[in-house]
Write a protein that holds these residues in place. Structure first.
Motif, PDB file in Angstrom:
ATOM      1  N   ILE A 175      27.788-144.179  45.473  1.00  0.00           N
ATOM      2  CA  ILE A 175      26.865-143.165  46.321  1.00  0.00           C
ATOM      3  C   ILE A 175      27.099-141.934  45.515  1.00  0.00           C
ATOM      4  CG2 ILE A 175      27.178-142.384  48.803  1.00  0.00           C
ATOM      5  CD1 ILE A 175      28.640-144.107  49.292  1.00  0.00           C
ATOM      6  N   GLY A 176      28.236-142.209  44.748  1.00  0.00           N
ATOM      7  CA  GLY A 176      28.375-140.360  43.701  1.00  0.00           C
ATOM      8  C   GLY A 176      27.457-140.137  42.518  1.00  0.00           C
ATOM      9  N   ALA A 177      27.213-142.165  42.460  1.00  0.00           N
ATOM     10  CA  ALA A 177      26.607-141.722  40.649  1.00  0.00           C
ATOM     11  C   ALA A 177      24.979-141.466  41.279  1.00  0.00           C
ATOM     12  CB  ALA A 177      26.634-143.511  40.635  1.00  0.00           C
ATOM     13  N   VAL A 178      24.600-142.081  41.970  1.00  0.00           N
ATOM     14  CA  VAL A 178      23.411-141.509  42.467  1.00  0.00           C
ATOM     15  C   VAL A 178      23.113-139.919  43.203  1.00  0.00           C
ATOM     16  CG1 VAL A 178      21.168-142.113  44.189  1.00  0.00           C
ATOM     17  CG2 VAL A 178      22.357-143.503  43.044  1.00  0.00           C
ATOM     18  N   ASP A 179      23.860-139.641  43.535  1.00  0.00           N
ATOM     19  CA  ASP A 179      23.716-138.146  44.808  1.00  0.00           C
ATOM     20  C   ASP A 179      23.644-136.897  43.453  1.00  0.00           C
ATOM     21  OD1 ASP A 179      22.985-139.845  46.763  1.00  0.00           O
ATOM     22  OD2 ASP A 179      24.935-139.258  48.455  1.00  0.00           O
ATOM     23  N   GLU A 180      24.613-137.276  42.620  1.00  0.00           N
ATOM     24  CA  GLU A 180      25.004-136.599  41.667  1.00  0.00           C
ATOM     25  C   GLU A 180      23.812-135.807  41.381  1.00  0.00           C
ATOM     26  OE1 GLU A 180      28.419-137.216  39.297  1.00  0.00           O
ATOM     27  OE2 GLU A 180      29.695-137.096  40.439  1.00  0.00           O
ATOM     28  N   SER A 181      22.603-137.053  40.752  1.00  0.00           N
ATOM     29  CA  SER A 181      21.800-136.354  39.572  1.00  0.00           C
ATOM     30  C   SER A 181      20.894-135.792  40.571  1.00  0.00           C
ATOM     31  CB  SER A 181      20.959-137.799  39.221  1.00  0.00           C
ATOM     32  OG  SER A 181      21.196-138.801  39.847  1.00  0.00           O
ATOM     33  N   LEU A 182      21.014-136.723  42.330  1.00  0.00           N
ATOM     34  CA  LEU A 182      19.956-135.915  42.913  1.00  0.00           C
ATOM     35  C   LEU A 182      19.683-134.681  43.030  1.00  0.00           C
ATOM     36  CD1 LEU A 182      19.773-139.154  45.845  1.00  0.00           C
ATOM     37  CD2 LEU A 182      17.956-137.970  44.207  1.00  0.00           C
ATOM     38  N   TYR A 183      21.032-134.592  43.775  1.00  0.00           N
ATOM     39  CA  TYR A 183      21.944-132.849  43.226  1.00  0.00           C
ATOM     40  C   TYR A 183      21.788-132.271  41.758  1.00  0.00           C
ATOM     41  CZ  TYR A 183      23.123-134.190  48.100  1.00  0.00           C
ATOM     42  OH  TYR A 183      23.000-134.880  49.765  1.00  0.00           O
ATOM     43  N   TYR A 184      21.466-132.692  41.241  1.00  0.00           N
ATOM     44  CA  TYR A 184      21.545-131.397  39.710  1.00  0.00           C
ATOM     45  C   TYR A 184      19.902-131.528  40.001  1.00  0.00           C
ATOM     46  CZ  TYR A 184      21.431-130.625  35.236  1.00  0.00           C
ATOM     47  OH  TYR A 184      21.069-130.107  34.158  1.00  0.00           O
ATOM     48  N   ILE A 185      19.315-132.636  40.217  1.00  0.00           N
ATOM     49  CA  ILE A 185      18.099-131.942  39.682  1.00  0.00           C
ATOM     50  C   ILE A 185      17.292-131.296  41.124  1.00  0.00           C
ATOM     51  CG2 ILE A 185      14.726-133.591  39.736  1.00  0.00           C
ATOM     52  CD1 ILE A 185      16.893-135.721  38.577  1.00  0.00           C
ATOM     53  N   ALA A 186      17.365-131.870  42.303  1.00  0.00           N
ATOM     54  CA  ALA A 186      16.910-130.809  43.445  1.00  0.00           C
ATOM     55  C   ALA A 186      17.689-129.500  43.153  1.00  0.00           C
ATOM     56  CB  ALA A 186      17.861-131.112  44.923  1.00  0.00           C
ATOM     57  N   ALA A 187      18.802-128.991  42.466  1.00  0.00           N
ATOM     58  CA  ALA A 187      18.738-127.249  42.714  1.00  0.00           C
ATOM     59  C   ALA A 187      17.699-127.798  41.014  1.00  0.00           C
ATOM     60  CB  ALA A 187      20.142-127.451  41.681  1.00  0.00           C
ATOM     61  N   PHE A 188      17.704-127.451  40.249  1.00  0.00           N
ATOM     62  CA  PHE A 188      16.898-126.918  38.932  1.00  0.00           C
ATOM     63  C   PHE A 188      15.407-126.950  39.366  1.00  0.00           C
ATOM     64  CE2 PHE A 188      20.452-127.132  36.516  1.00  0.00           C
ATOM     65  CZ  PHE A 188      20.171-126.202  35.584  1.00  0.00           C
ATOM     66  N   ALA A 189      14.572-128.039  40.773  1.00  0.00           N
ATOM     67  CA  ALA A 189      13.536-128.484  40.740  1.00  0.00           C
ATOM     68  C   ALA A 189      12.975-127.021  42.136  1.00  0.00           C
ATOM     69  CB  ALA A 189      13.445-129.490  41.783  1.00  0.00           C
TER      70      ALA A 189
END
Lengths: 210, 541, 203
Positions: free
Chosen positions: A6-20
């Motif tokens: 869960i963490g492995a996926v969510d980290e990149s989801l939120y990282y990209i979401a911030a910049f997007a």
């Protein structure tokens, strides 16, 4: 925080979401601001600008770096997802039009996936007929079930509860009904089930899963 | 290019040379007439697919809705996909504006191969007829999804071979159009028009044409293999005979990912033409935009594997494809920044074509930024084959191609018809589509994030509210599209007469009368200035 | 005057560019099949070798010679046409067509022999062989079949060229049709030169 799928996926989801979101609001801001500030009524004579080398280099280099950082975030998470820890709890997943079945090392077969909490679970997935997609959104797991080959995925069953298992690759008429459940149970309840106890129902496990 | 008075030459759509009526259109090799022929067919296909889409949304309005059964629903999304992809979006801009506008944009009188051009229209028609026949005969329409994934497509309804053969024929038509465009751009530019004096819409069409030529044969052979596999059972895609279903996916996406650039590159080109016109100043970074088209076309040919991150292909392949995918995002970002920079210190008029162009940038940005999630290997695991993907590609394809073509239609309409549509109705249509579009597709991002798989006939109760919202949005969007189409159709004959150059454009087509005569120029025009040089044009605005 | 020709004989440069672009698409079309072939041969080297032994090297070699000769006669047809000798050009086109026909006949006998031995897609005998051999013959029939279709199309174009020559529509000044037909024919030849070792000469 303990490393989980869960963490492995969510980290990149939120990282990209911030910049997007940042980029999106920047783009919209300038679109609207320029449309108002430089409208013909207010700015009847345009100022000719052909380009600006510094600016253009800047917006080649910055997006490239940003994109590469996103790639590495995704890669790190993916490496984690693709390497099940040694000693994982093994379950074979079989798929066919339109159902799932789960086979345990001792030969026990079940229409639902039942696992004890806290274990690393490694799934080996195959298909009897057409391609299906094994999707467990509650644990951020997805991999295709392909006839003629075996694919795999794993997750750490940290959360108690019932989770939906769905098919993501279109496989015919009842594609949308090709569902099963994952039950993550406390060790004692799991053992009762394994020994032939009744199949768990949604209400059996505390629902802190989703 | 001074103020020459045009002696009255009959408009291109007037009866010529003794032939009148529909026959004079079906036998004409004139690029403008062929462009209109394509536009008519594609308009019909587009409307059909929109109706199918709305019907699907009615079905999805609630999980217990039973407007149709599951198999019918599966056929509907298959047909919606086949029509929109192969009959509307891929051929769309290259055939309509590549024919109608391209020769005028480069100062030529026709395409390089006019007869081949008409022939490819007939191939297109033939492909469409085959696809239609496949729907109504021999056991009914295919229910495979537009991707025809094996081995499902080898086992399901009997009409799959006919449908895939139709796709093959449509691909041939597309290749011939691409050959025509490349040759026209190389051979028929007006004296003085160097490559860097070409309008950016021509650059877009040129880059696209190369993708059409180089990528389409691969899907052609893949579709043929499905036909052969179905008819004779050769085994290359059949796992029971040693075939590898993943190999099909590779072959399919080697074409079908570049096909996304066939859809979006020419739209980007047209948008690059519109920003200068309505900002009254030169495009910001001309060469950067031109080269970014070529960069997208070339790097974009190497990223197909990002459709297959969870397909079971090797992890190494996943990693390489993900890296390339992030790199191909950069030239698209550059274009967006350059468009916005073009507006800086401009003198902006928010005419209908420009409203659509601005919306293109807005929606395309959302589509592009959400693509970053899907390109990242770990994030994709959660989002792959969910509504997130559906929303993403509709933002790119409908938001990009769709609003690109709306912008182009509103921009060149005076040239096509010699008349002007109602600008008020156009703005109303724009507003309704804009609102409907976002209400329709944005909730899908959220649903996908929460784990709603695509191509579902029904769904879990936790999605009830968002699905309903999305359906309502689709009705609004369809109403907006209807307003736009009615406005354009109604005014084609009844609208006010349009001036030769209503927007004050500096590209060559605006030096012609509206509508242009059959043969554009009696004397070839000489190009001395760039396509976005508005100096000395202020008084004619 | 580049942009201002009406329908009529195709401009020579233009015709040449168009034809080369088309040839690119043909190479890519077969490229997809060669890709499949490579992957499956890589996965099943022994089966491909075994299956290859069932093909007649004699017929394959014969057909290679026939096709190369036909390419030569096609090239000579263009040469004679450019020199203004239409009659001799026609003769060479006829020769090309006849050689193509020979190729198809040999191919036909080969296919017939395979059918007799139950080596065709979905045949019970073939299905009893290992998967690699099934794939080999699947690809063999698909690729040589698609190639044969190209041979037939090429014959058609040459036939059309003959008619146009007889009617005087083609001459030394306007040889585009014959030139392009020959270009296409060389492509058909080259594809065969790749197919021949891939299927007949696996060692």
């Amino acid at each position: 925080m303990e490393a989980t799928t869960i963490g492995a996926v969510d980290e990149s989801l939120y990282y990209i979401a911030a910049f997007a979101f940042l980029l999106f609001f920047g783009i919209v801001f300038f679109l609207v601001y320029f449309s108002v500030r430089y409208r013909a009524k207010r700015n009847p004579v345009p100022t000719e600008i052909h380009g600006n080398n510094l600016l253009e280099v800047l917006w080649i280099v910055l997006p490239t770096l940003l994109a590469l950082s996103m790639f590495f975030y995704g890669l790190t998470g993916y490496n984690f997802l693709r390497h099940a820890p040694a000693g994982s709890f093994e379950v074979a997943v079989h798929s066919r039009q339109w159902s799932w079945s789960f086979e345990y090392p001792d030969g026990k077969k079940s229409p639902q996936l039942v696992v004890p909490v806290g274990r690393d679970v490694r799934l080996t997935i195959d298909s009897d007929d057409v391609i299906h997609g094994f999707y467990l959104p509650g644990y951020r797991i997805q991999v295709d079930a392909v006839p003629g080959m075996k694919t795999y995925a794993w997750f750490k069953a940290t959360r108690l509860g019932a989770f939906d298992i769905l098919c993501t690759v279109y496989c015919g008429t009842n594609h949308s009904e090709m569902m099963a459940k994952l039950f993550v149970l406390p060790q004692d309840k799991y053992e009762t089930w394994l020994a032939g106890g009744a199949a768990p129902k949604d209400g059996d496990a505390p629902m802190d899963g989703e | 290019m001074g103020d020459t008075v045009h002696e009255a030459r009959a408009p291109y759509f007037a009866p010529q040379g003794g032939r009148r009526g529909i026959l004079s259109w079906l036998t004409s090799t004139n690029h403008k007439r062929i462009g209109i022929l394509y536009l008519s067919l594609i308009g019909v296909f587009f409307s059909t697919a929109v109706v199918l889409g709305v019907l699907m949304r009615v079905q999805l309005q609630s999980p217990s809705m039973r407007l149709m059964d599951a198999r019918t629903y599966n056929i509907m999304f298959t047909l919606h996909g086949i029509i929109q992809i192969f009959l509307v979006v891929i051929p769309g801009i290259p055939t309509i504006f590549g024919n109608f506008a391209l020769p005028m944009l480069v100062g030529a009188n026709d395409m390089a191969f006019p007869r081949l051009n008409l022939f490819s229209w007939y191939l297109f028609l033939f492909g469409a007829v085959l696809a239609a026949v496949a729907v109504f005969t021999n056991g009914g329409a295919p229910d495979t999804g537009w991707t025809f994934y094996v081995p499902f497509s080898l086992k399901t309804s009997v009409n799959v071979p006919l449908a895939t053969f139709a796709v093959f024929i449509l691909g041939m038509s597309s290749i011939l159009t691409g050959i025509n465009i490349v040759t026209t751009v190389h051979q028929l530019r007006a004296p003085g028009m160097t490559f860097f004096k070409m309008p950016l819409s021509v650059w877009g069409l040129y880059a696209t044409a190369w993708v059409q030529i180089l990528a389409t044969p691969i899907v052609g052979i893949t579709m043929l293999l499905i036909v052969v596999e179905r008819l004779f059972g050769i085994g290359v895609f059949d796992p029971t005979k040693g075939g590898d279903p993943l190999l099909y996916q590779h072959l399919f996406w080697i074409y079908s990912h570049p096909a996304v650039y066939i859809m979006i590159l020419p739209a980007m080109g047209i948008i690059s033409d519109l920003f200068p016109v309505f900002s009254r100043k030169n495009i910001f970074g001309y060469k950067m935009i031109a080269f970014s088209s070529l960069a997208i076309a070339s790097v974009g040919s190497l990223v197909w594997g990002h459709h297959m991150y969870v397909s079971g292909q090797s992890d190494t392949a996943d990693i390489i494809f993900s890296l390339l995918t992030f790199l191909v995002a950069v030239p698209s970002a550059i274009k967006v920044f350059n468009w916005i920079a073009t507006m800086y210190k401009g003198s902006i008029k928010l005419e209908p074509p420009f409203l659509f162009a601005l919306t293109f940038v807005f929606l395309f940005s959302i589509g592009g930024l959400t693509g970053l999630f899907l390109g990242a290997l770990s994030a994709n695991v959660q989002l792959h084959d969910t509504y997130f993907v559906v929303a993403h590609f509709h933002y790119i394809i409908f938001g990009g191609f769709g609003f690109g073509i709306f912008a182009a239609l509103h921009y060149w309409y005076p040239k096509m018809t010699g008349r002007m549509y109602s600008k008020t109705a156009a703005v109303v249509g724009w507003l309704v589509t804009f609102v409907g579009f976002n209400v329709f597709y944005f909730p899908m991002f959220i649903m996908g994030w929460q784990g709603m798989p695509r191509r579902y006939y029904s769904y879990l109760p936790k999605f009830n509210e968002l699905q309903l919202l999305s359906s309502v949005g689709s009705y609004v969007l369809a109403a907006g599209v209807a307003i736009i189409l009615v406005n354009l159709l109604y005014n084609a004959k009844r609208g006010a007469k349009a001036p030769d150059n209503p927007w004050g454009g500096a590209t060559l087509e605006w030096t012609l009368p509206s509508p242009p005569p059959l043969e554009n120029w009696e004397e070839p025009p000489t190009v001395t200035k760039g396509p976005y040089d508005y100096s000395g044009m202020e008084e004619k605005r | 005057m580049s942009g201002h020709t009406h329908a009529g004989p195709i401009d020579r440069d233009r015709g040449c560019i168009g034809m080369w672009l088309f040839i690119c698409t043909e190479i890519l079309l077969f490229g997809g099949l060669f890709l499949l072939y490579s992957v499956y041969r890589y996965k099943n080297p022994a089966d491909f070798h075994a299956a290859s032994q069932d093909l007649s090297r004699f017929s394959g070699t014969l057909n290679t010679i026939v096709l190369i000769t036909s390419s030569l006669s096609a090239a000579l047809a263009v040469h004679e046409l450019r020199e203004g000798r239409a009659a001799r050009s026609k003769l060479f086109i006829w020769a090309t067509i006849l050689l193509a026909l020979t190729f198809l006949t040999v191919k036909g006998f080969e296919w017939a022999a395979k059918f007799e031995h139950g080596l065709y897609p979905n045949a019970a005998h073939l299905l009893s062989l290992p998967p690699g051999q099934i794939l080999f013959f699947g690809l063999y029939f698909t690729m040589t079949g698609l190639h044969a279709i190209h041979v037939i199309v090429g014959m058609g174009i040459f036939g059309y060229g003959l008619r146009a020559l007889s009617r005087g529509k083609i001459d030394a000044e306007h040889p585009v049709l014959v030139e392009n037909a020959t270009l296409f024919w060389h492509l058909v030849d080259v594809i065969w030169i790749f197919l021949f070792p891939l299927f007949y000469l696996i060692s």
